[in-house]
Scaffold this motif. Structure first.
Motif, PDB file in Angstrom:
ATOM      1  N   LEU A 105     -16.095   2.847  -0.446  1.00 19.02           N
ATOM      2  CA  LEU A 105     -16.900   3.073  -1.374  1.00 19.02           C
ATOM      3  C   LEU A 105     -18.429   2.351  -1.164  1.00 19.02           C
ATOM      4  CD1 LEU A 105     -14.574   2.257  -4.528  1.00 19.02           C
ATOM      5  CD2 LEU A 105     -15.174   4.338  -3.309  1.00 19.02           C
TER       6      LEU A 105
ATOM      7  N   VAL B  39      -9.041   1.508   1.481  1.00 19.34           N
ATOM      8  CA  VAL B  39      -9.832   2.546   0.952  1.00 19.34           C
ATOM      9  C   VAL B  39     -11.212   1.896   0.165  1.00 19.34           C
ATOM     10  CG1 VAL B  39      -8.428   2.682  -1.159  1.00 19.34           C
ATOM     11  CG2 VAL B  39      -9.657   4.591  -0.357  1.00 19.34           C
TER      12      VAL B  39
ATOM     13  N   ASP C 159      -0.398   5.626  -4.551  1.00 17.66           N
ATOM     14  CA  ASP C 159      -1.040   5.308  -3.212  1.00 17.66           C
ATOM     15  C   ASP C 159      -2.368   6.169  -3.013  1.00 17.66           C
ATOM     16  OD1 ASP C 159      -1.514   4.612  -0.678  1.00 17.66           O
ATOM     17  OD2 ASP C 159       0.275   5.399   0.350  1.00 17.66           O
TER      18      ASP C 159
ATOM     19  N   GLY D 232      -5.896   6.980  -1.192  1.00 12.63           N
ATOM     20  CA  GLY D 232      -6.424   6.771  -0.095  1.00 12.63           C
ATOM     21  C   GLY D 232      -5.259   6.478   0.880  1.00 12.63           C
ATOM     22  N   SER D 233      -4.352   7.292   0.829  1.00 13.62           N
ATOM     23  CA  SER D 233      -2.955   7.146   1.449  1.00 13.62           C
ATOM     24  C   SER D 233      -3.031   7.439   2.904  1.00 13.62           C
ATOM     25  CB  SER D 233      -2.029   8.304   0.842  1.00 13.62           C
ATOM     26  OG  SER D 233      -2.343   9.410   0.812  1.00 13.62           O
ATOM     27  N   GLY D 234      -4.039   8.463   3.329  1.00 12.21           N
ATOM     28  CA  GLY D 234      -4.123   8.865   4.820  1.00 12.21           C
ATOM     29  C   GLY D 234      -3.291   9.689   5.252  1.00 12.21           C
TER      30      GLY D 234
ATOM     31  N   VAL E 211       0.462  -3.033   4.492  1.00 10.38           N
ATOM     32  CA  VAL E 211       0.945  -2.265   3.492  1.00 10.38           C
ATOM     33  C   VAL E 211       2.354  -1.974   3.320  1.00 10.38           C
ATOM     34  CG1 VAL E 211       0.983   0.645   2.542  1.00 10.38           C
ATOM     35  CG2 VAL E 211      -1.174  -0.747   3.606  1.00 10.38           C
TER      36      VAL E 211
ATOM     37  N   ARG F 139     -13.271   7.799  -6.517  1.00  7.71           N
ATOM     38  CA  ARG F 139     -14.437   7.629  -7.213  1.00  7.71           C
ATOM     39  C   ARG F 139     -14.348   7.768  -8.665  1.00  7.71           C
ATOM     40  NH1 ARG F 139     -18.246   9.804  -2.492  1.00  7.71           N
ATOM     41  NH2 ARG F 139     -16.504  11.278  -2.405  1.00  7.71           N
TER      42      ARG F 139
ATOM     43  N   ASN G 168      -3.476  -3.732   9.089  1.00  8.97           N
ATOM     44  CA  ASN G 168      -3.750  -3.254   7.844  1.00  8.97           C
ATOM     45  C   ASN G 168      -2.485  -2.289   7.364  1.00  8.97           C
ATOM     46  OD1 ASN G 168      -5.934  -2.246   5.633  1.00  8.97           O
ATOM     47  ND2 ASN G 168      -4.685  -0.449   6.088  1.00  8.97           N
TER      48      ASN G 168
ATOM     49  N   ILE H 175     -12.593   9.647   7.861  1.00  4.68           N
ATOM     50  CA  ILE H 175     -11.755   8.181   8.055  1.00  4.68           C
ATOM     51  C   ILE H 175     -10.270   8.324   8.348  1.00  4.68           C
ATOM     52  CG2 ILE H 175     -11.361   6.443   6.442  1.00  4.68           C
ATOM     53  CD1 ILE H 175     -13.971   7.284   4.982  1.00  4.68           C
TER      54      ILE H 175
ATOM     55  N   ASP I 110      -9.529  13.563   1.331  1.00  4.71           N
ATOM     56  CA  ASP I 110      -9.556  14.432   2.317  1.00  4.71           C
ATOM     57  C   ASP I 110      -8.439  15.465   2.534  1.00  4.71           C
ATOM     58  OD1 ASP I 110      -9.413  15.582   5.161  1.00  4.71           O
ATOM     59  OD2 ASP I 110     -10.076  13.758   6.039  1.00  4.71           O
TER      60      ASP I 110
ATOM     61  N   TYR J 222      -8.575   6.403  11.588  1.00  7.03           N
ATOM     62  CA  TYR J 222      -7.527   5.436  11.410  1.00  7.03           C
ATOM     63  C   TYR J 222      -6.329   5.989  12.212  1.00  7.03           C
ATOM     64  CZ  TYR J 222      -4.518   2.319   8.680  1.00  7.03           C
ATOM     65  OH  TYR J 222      -3.554   1.615   8.285  1.00  7.03           O
TER      66      TYR J 222
ATOM     67  N   ALA K 200      -7.457  14.208  -4.579  1.00  8.51           N
ATOM     68  CA  ALA K 200      -8.345  13.445  -5.785  1.00  8.51           C
ATOM     69  C   ALA K 200      -9.092  12.392  -5.184  1.00  8.51           C
ATOM     70  CB  ALA K 200      -7.340  12.933  -6.704  1.00  8.51           C
ATOM     71  N   ASP K 201     -10.260  12.020  -5.785  1.00  7.07           N
ATOM     72  CA  ASP K 201     -11.072  10.933  -5.382  1.00  7.07           C
ATOM     73  C   ASP K 201     -11.059   9.665  -6.220  1.00  7.07           C
ATOM     74  OD1 ASP K 201     -13.621   9.682  -4.587  1.00  7.07           O
ATOM     75  OD2 ASP K 201     -14.268  11.838  -3.927  1.00  7.07           O
TER      76      ASP K 201
ATOM     77  N   GLY L 106      -4.917   0.936   0.222  1.00  7.84           N
ATOM     78  CA  GLY L 106      -4.894   0.536   1.675  1.00  7.84           C
ATOM     79  C   GLY L 106      -5.967   0.902   2.392  1.00  7.84           C
TER      80      GLY L 106
HETATM   81  C1  SAM Z   1      -8.244   3.685   6.684  1.00 10.07           C
HETATM   82  S1  SAM Z   1      -7.030   5.013   5.744  1.00 10.07           S
HETATM   83  C2  SAM Z   1      -5.896   4.231   5.037  1.00 10.07           C
HETATM   84  C3  SAM Z   1      -4.659   4.830   4.845  1.00 10.07           C
HETATM   85  C4  SAM Z   1      -3.423   3.971   4.284  1.00 10.07           C
HETATM   86  N1  SAM Z   1      -3.901   3.901   2.898  1.00 10.07           N
HETATM   87  C5  SAM Z   1      -3.163   2.651   5.100  1.00 10.07           C
HETATM   88  O1  SAM Z   1      -3.623   1.493   4.498  1.00 10.07           O
HETATM   89  O2  SAM Z   1      -2.473   2.605   6.055  1.00 10.07           O
HETATM   90  C6  SAM Z   1      -8.335   5.411   4.235  1.00 10.07           C
HETATM   91  C7  SAM Z   1      -8.104   6.608   3.602  1.00 10.07           C
HETATM   92  O3  SAM Z   1      -8.568   6.717   2.397  1.00 10.07           O
HETATM   93  C8  SAM Z   1      -9.328   7.937   2.278  1.00 10.07           C
HETATM   94  N2  SAM Z   1     -10.261   7.841   1.500  1.00 10.07           N
HETATM   95  C9  SAM Z   1     -11.734   7.444   1.580  1.00 10.07           C
HETATM   96  N3  SAM Z   1     -12.499   7.331   0.468  1.00 10.07           N
HETATM   97  C10 SAM Z   1     -11.688   7.945  -0.440  1.00 10.07           C
HETATM   98  C11 SAM Z   1     -11.909   8.180  -1.772  1.00 10.07           C
HETATM   99  N4  SAM Z   1     -12.994   8.190  -2.250  1.00 10.07           N
HETATM  100  N5  SAM Z   1     -10.806   8.726  -2.675  1.00 10.07           N
HETATM  101  C12 SAM Z   1      -9.683   8.883  -1.974  1.00 10.07           C
HETATM  102  N6  SAM Z   1      -9.466   8.598  -0.748  1.00 10.07           N
HETATM  103  C13 SAM Z   1     -10.361   8.402   0.230  1.00 10.07           C
HETATM  104  C14 SAM Z   1      -9.642   8.569   3.568  1.00 10.07           C
HETATM  105  O4  SAM Z   1      -9.518   9.877   3.563  1.00 10.07           O
HETATM  106  C15 SAM Z   1      -8.522   8.047   4.467  1.00 10.07           C
HETATM  107  O5  SAM Z   1      -7.272   8.896   4.428  1.00 10.07           O
END
Ligand code: SAM
Length: 280
Positions: free
Chosen positions: A175, A171, A88, A90-92, A70, A143, A66, A28, A118, A32, A140-141, A169
Motif C-alpha cells: 500500500l 500485502v 486471507d 493478498g493471498s498470492g 504465515v 484498498r 514470510n 508482486i 491480481d 514472490y 478484490a482490493d 501476509g
Molecule cells: C508477497 S505476496 C504474499 C502472499 C501470501 N499472503 C504470503 O504471505 O505468503 C503479496 C500478494 O498481495 C497481493 N496484493 C498486493 N496489493 C494488493 C491489494 N491492494 N489488494 C489485494 N491484494 C494485493 C499481490 O497480488 C500478491 O499476490
C-alpha cells in the motif's frame, strides 16, 4: 500491455487459457512466486527479482521466512486459538502450505476465503480449490476493505458474528502512504468480532540495516510499492486496540519458530517482521 495467457505459456506451468496477464510490469504475486522457487513467473518478474538478489542475496530467505510465518500463524490460530474461519487478503499464487491445507491438517472443517487483487491468483486458485466447498478465491482490493466484506463469497463462507481471522501476509507493504495503510488496518479490525484475530507480516526497516532502504528503492523502481519497508513502530499501529499474541510483533523467524527454520541466525531476518493481534 496485456495478453491472453495461452500465448505466453513460456513457463513450466501455464495459467488457464482465459487468464489475462500484464507482461510488461512485474507482478508482486509472480515475483514472490519466483523468490519462493515457484513456476508462475515471466522475464519481467525475474529481472526485478534478480535486481533484488544482486543487492541483497538474502532476498529469497526473506520470502521463505514470510511464507513460513504465515504457516506457523495458521497453525497457531487453528490449533491454539480455535479459529475456524479465515479471510486471507493478498493471498498470492498457490505455494507450499496454502492456508487451507495447513488449517485442514488440524481441522477439516475450516473455511477459507482467499482474496487477491491480481486476477492470475483467481485463475490458478480456481483449479486448486475446485474440489473444496469450504474454500474459495475472489478478486478484490485491500484498498477498499469494506467492499471485501460485501462479497457474496465472504457472506457464504464467513459468519462474521463468530470469531474469524484476517490474514495480511506480505500485502500491507504494497500500500502507498497516501492509501492510508493504518486506516485500512483500522477498517479491517472494525469488522472483527470479539475473539477475532488480525495477522500481519511483511518487510520491515529495523533502522540499522542499509539494505532495507536499498531493497525498498528496488521495489519502487519496479512499481511494486514506494514504502515497502515501514519501521516496526509504524506497523505496530496496524494492531491498535488488539492484544498482541506472544512474542509480539517481532522478526518473523523468531515468532514461535521451530528448529528446522533455514539460516535462523542470519541478521537479514530483522527485515521481515510478523505478529498476531486478538480483539478483546
Ligand atoms: C508477497 S505476496 C504474499 C502472499 C501470501 N499472503 C504470503 O504471505 O505468503 C503479496 C500478494 O498481495 C497481493 N496484493 C498486493 N496489493 C494488493 C491489494 N491492494 N489488494 C489485494 N491484494 C494485493 C499481490 O497480488 C500478491 O499476490
Amino acid at each position: 500491455m496485456t495478453e491472453p495467457a495461452e500465448q505466453l505459456a513460456s513457463t513450466a506451468s501455464a495459467p488457464p487459457a482465459d487468464a489475462v496477464i500484464d507482461t510488461e510490469t512485474p507482478a508482486i504475486s509472480r515475483v514472490y512466486d519466483y523468490l519462493l522457487g515457484g513456476k508462475h513467473h515471466y522475464d519481467v518478474d525475474r529481472i526485478a527479482c534478480n535486481a533484488m538478489i544482486q543487492a541483497v542475496p538474502e532476498t529469497p530467505l526473506l520470502a521463505l521466512a514470510n511464507r513460513a510465518f504465515v504457516r506457523r500463524a495458521v497453525q497457531y490460530l487453528v490449533g491454539e486459538a480455535g479459529i475456524r474461519q479465515f479471510i486471507d487478503i493478498g493471498s498470492g499464487l498457490p505455494a507450499t502450505g496454502n492456508v487451507h491445507e495447513v488449517a485442514e491438517q488440524l481441522n477439516p472443517n475450516v473455511r477459507v476465503v482467499y482474496v487477491d487483487k491480481d486476477p492470475i491468483v483467481l485463475a490458478y486458485g480456481r483449479a486448486l480449490l475446485s474440489k473444496s466447498d469450504n474454500t474459495t478465491v475472489i478478486t478484490a482490493d485491500l484498498r477498499d476493505p469494506d467492499a471485501i466484506f460485501e462479497q457474496p463469497e465472504v457472506h457464504r463462507l464467513i459468519d462474521t458474528s463468530e470469531p474469524f481471522a484476517i490474514l495480511l501476509g506480505g500485502v500491507m507493504m504494497h500500500l502507498e502512504p497516501h492509501e492510508d495503510p493504518v486506516g485500512v488496518a483500522a477498517r479491517l479490525r472494525a469488522q472483527l468480532p470479539s475473539g477475532g484475530y488480525l495477522m500481519h507480516c511483511g518487510c520491515s526497516d529495523p533502522g540499522d540495516d542499509p539494505r532495507a532502504p536499498e531493497l525498498n528503492a528496488i521495489f519502487e523502481q519496479f512499481h511494486m510499492g514506494s514504502r515497502t519497508f515501514p519501521t516496526y513502530p509504524e506497523q505496530l499501529r496496524y494492531f491498535e486496540g488488539l492484544d498482541l499474541v506472544e512474542p509480539g510483533f517481532v522478526p518473523a523467524n523468531t515468532w514461535r519458530a521451530g528448529l528446522d527454520f533455514p539460516d535462523p541466525d542470519n541478521p537479514a531476518h530483522a527485515m521481515l517482521a510478523g505478529g498476531i493481534g486478538r480483539k478483546p
